[in-house]
Scaffold this active site. Sequence first.
Site, PDB file in Angstrom:
ATOM      1  N   ILE A  23       5.547 -11.276  14.276  1.00 54.26           N
ATOM      2  CA  ILE A  23       4.147 -11.071  14.249  1.00 54.26           C
ATOM      3  C   ILE A  23       3.848  -9.618  14.581  1.00 54.26           C
ATOM      4  O   ILE A  23       3.227  -8.911  13.908  1.00 54.26           O
ATOM      5  CB  ILE A  23       3.115 -12.064  14.777  1.00 54.26           C
ATOM      6  CG1 ILE A  23       3.270 -13.420  14.466  1.00 54.26           C
ATOM      7  CG2 ILE A  23       1.576 -11.305  15.249  1.00 54.26           C
ATOM      8  CD1 ILE A  23       2.619 -14.395  15.499  1.00 54.26           C
TER       9      ILE A  23
ATOM     10  N   SER B 125      -3.175 -13.654  21.691  1.00 49.62           N
ATOM     11  CA  SER B 125      -3.251 -14.979  22.350  1.00 49.62           C
ATOM     12  C   SER B 125      -2.853 -16.024  21.206  1.00 49.62           C
ATOM     13  O   SER B 125      -2.052 -15.997  20.398  1.00 49.62           O
ATOM     14  CB  SER B 125      -4.617 -15.140  22.761  1.00 49.62           C
ATOM     15  OG  SER B 125      -4.517 -16.299  23.646  1.00 49.62           O
TER      16      SER B 125
ATOM     17  N   TYR C  84       2.842 -22.211  28.900  1.00 53.45           N
ATOM     18  CA  TYR C  84       2.597 -21.309  27.858  1.00 53.45           C
ATOM     19  C   TYR C  84       1.046 -21.164  27.629  1.00 53.45           C
ATOM     20  O   TYR C  84       0.736 -19.872  27.447  1.00 53.45           O
ATOM     21  CB  TYR C  84       3.289 -21.642  26.659  1.00 53.45           C
ATOM     22  CG  TYR C  84       2.924 -20.562  25.558  1.00 53.45           C
ATOM     23  CD1 TYR C  84       3.419 -19.519  25.089  1.00 53.45           C
ATOM     24  CD2 TYR C  84       2.268 -21.323  24.588  1.00 53.45           C
ATOM     25  CE1 TYR C  84       3.267 -18.844  24.030  1.00 53.45           C
ATOM     26  CE2 TYR C  84       1.845 -20.458  23.128  1.00 53.45           C
ATOM     27  CZ  TYR C  84       2.538 -19.263  23.157  1.00 53.45           C
ATOM     28  OH  TYR C  84       1.978 -18.264  21.785  1.00 53.45           O
TER      29      TYR C  84
ATOM     30  N   LYS D  59      -1.660 -17.764  27.777  1.00 58.66           N
ATOM     31  CA  LYS D  59      -2.603 -17.708  26.490  1.00 58.66           C
ATOM     32  C   LYS D  59      -4.054 -17.316  26.937  1.00 58.66           C
ATOM     33  O   LYS D  59      -4.854 -16.452  26.642  1.00 58.66           O
ATOM     34  CB  LYS D  59      -2.353 -18.329  25.346  1.00 58.66           C
ATOM     35  CG  LYS D  59      -0.935 -18.381  24.724  1.00 58.66           C
ATOM     36  CD  LYS D  59      -0.822 -16.988  24.234  1.00 58.66           C
ATOM     37  CE  LYS D  59       0.638 -16.356  24.373  1.00 58.66           C
ATOM     38  NZ  LYS D  59       0.909 -15.208  23.477  1.00 58.66           N
TER      39      LYS D  59
ATOM     40  N   SER E 211       7.150 -17.610  13.568  1.00 57.28           N
ATOM     41  CA  SER E 211       7.834 -16.417  14.055  1.00 57.28           C
ATOM     42  C   SER E 211       9.170 -16.931  14.570  1.00 57.28           C
ATOM     43  O   SER E 211       9.577 -18.090  14.781  1.00 57.28           O
ATOM     44  CB  SER E 211       6.982 -16.079  15.043  1.00 57.28           C
ATOM     45  OG  SER E 211       6.853 -17.038  16.158  1.00 57.28           O
TER      46      SER E 211
END
Length: 325
Positions: A31, A162, A196, A200, A233
Amino acid sequence: MGNLISQAEPTLNLVDLQGKVAIVTGGNSGIGYITLQHLVRQGAKVYMASRNESKVTGAIAQLEAEGMGTKGGKVEWLKLDLDDPRNAKRAAEEFIVKEERLDILVNNAGGGAFPFSLSEDGISKVVVANYLSAYVFTKCLLPILKTTAAKPQSDVRIINVSSMAHGMIGEPVRFTSKESFNVQFSGHFMGMMKRYSLTKLQQILQLQHLQSQLTTEAIDITCISVHPGEIMSPGAAQDLPDVAWPVQMLMRAYKAIKFLPVKYGGITPAFAAASVEVKNDKGKYKGAYLIPYGKIEKASKDAENPELAKELYDTTEKILSDLGI
């Protein structure tokens, strides 16, 4: 968790960035690479902030092969290692020596879901990589960002990449101490994803609080948090470690069906960083949370809680003070 973007790739209406300077962390792949590509094609001088010089060299060669546009944009390497906030501080200081302005900061780099472990400072490694080091990097760059914002015709933006995962923690969140950064979510087979998700949420709260500070100081900088979409990704393509194989198979199938190619992932970050729409209506976008493609969306209840944002800010500052950073 439905896919929020269609297969149709929109045409971005980006401002001319000739004479502007940007940083994209993790811009050597995924990204970040696509986001950087959009900016450099508009004429910006973009620093690819990454720790691996050989990967940066390869990424720059790929950019050149794919075409960097006709507006004179160029790319330089800025060594940035997010595994230690001290390294993030050094990277920011190095940049400030090199440049007199910074128009766009895209905090994109970070880690995915992985087994719990602590840094040498006793802080969850995923929190350090995804939130704490980026916080330090941004804080140390604020003086040059503010100086740039005071220049005529400025349009300074800070973007945090995020995820909609920020709203998937599923239990109360507080940030009252260093220990609250180290929640393991034990007993949950998706504990890695929840850790994770916590980072974010921290990324969004960081910019919510920073935007309020800048507004109070009457400094014209636009802070935007972004969910780039469900994107295949390099990180997303990897299996989660230590997850039972039936769950792993389900996740692979879900990603194969729902996740889109990486080229779609840079569209919303690039929109946030350089779109004409944001420039023409800054007040609308200040402190916003965007989903593909540039649509303002209501973030989670926790992400929109100013008291929680202030609590995170205060605890982060205390942790950094205790570490002498």
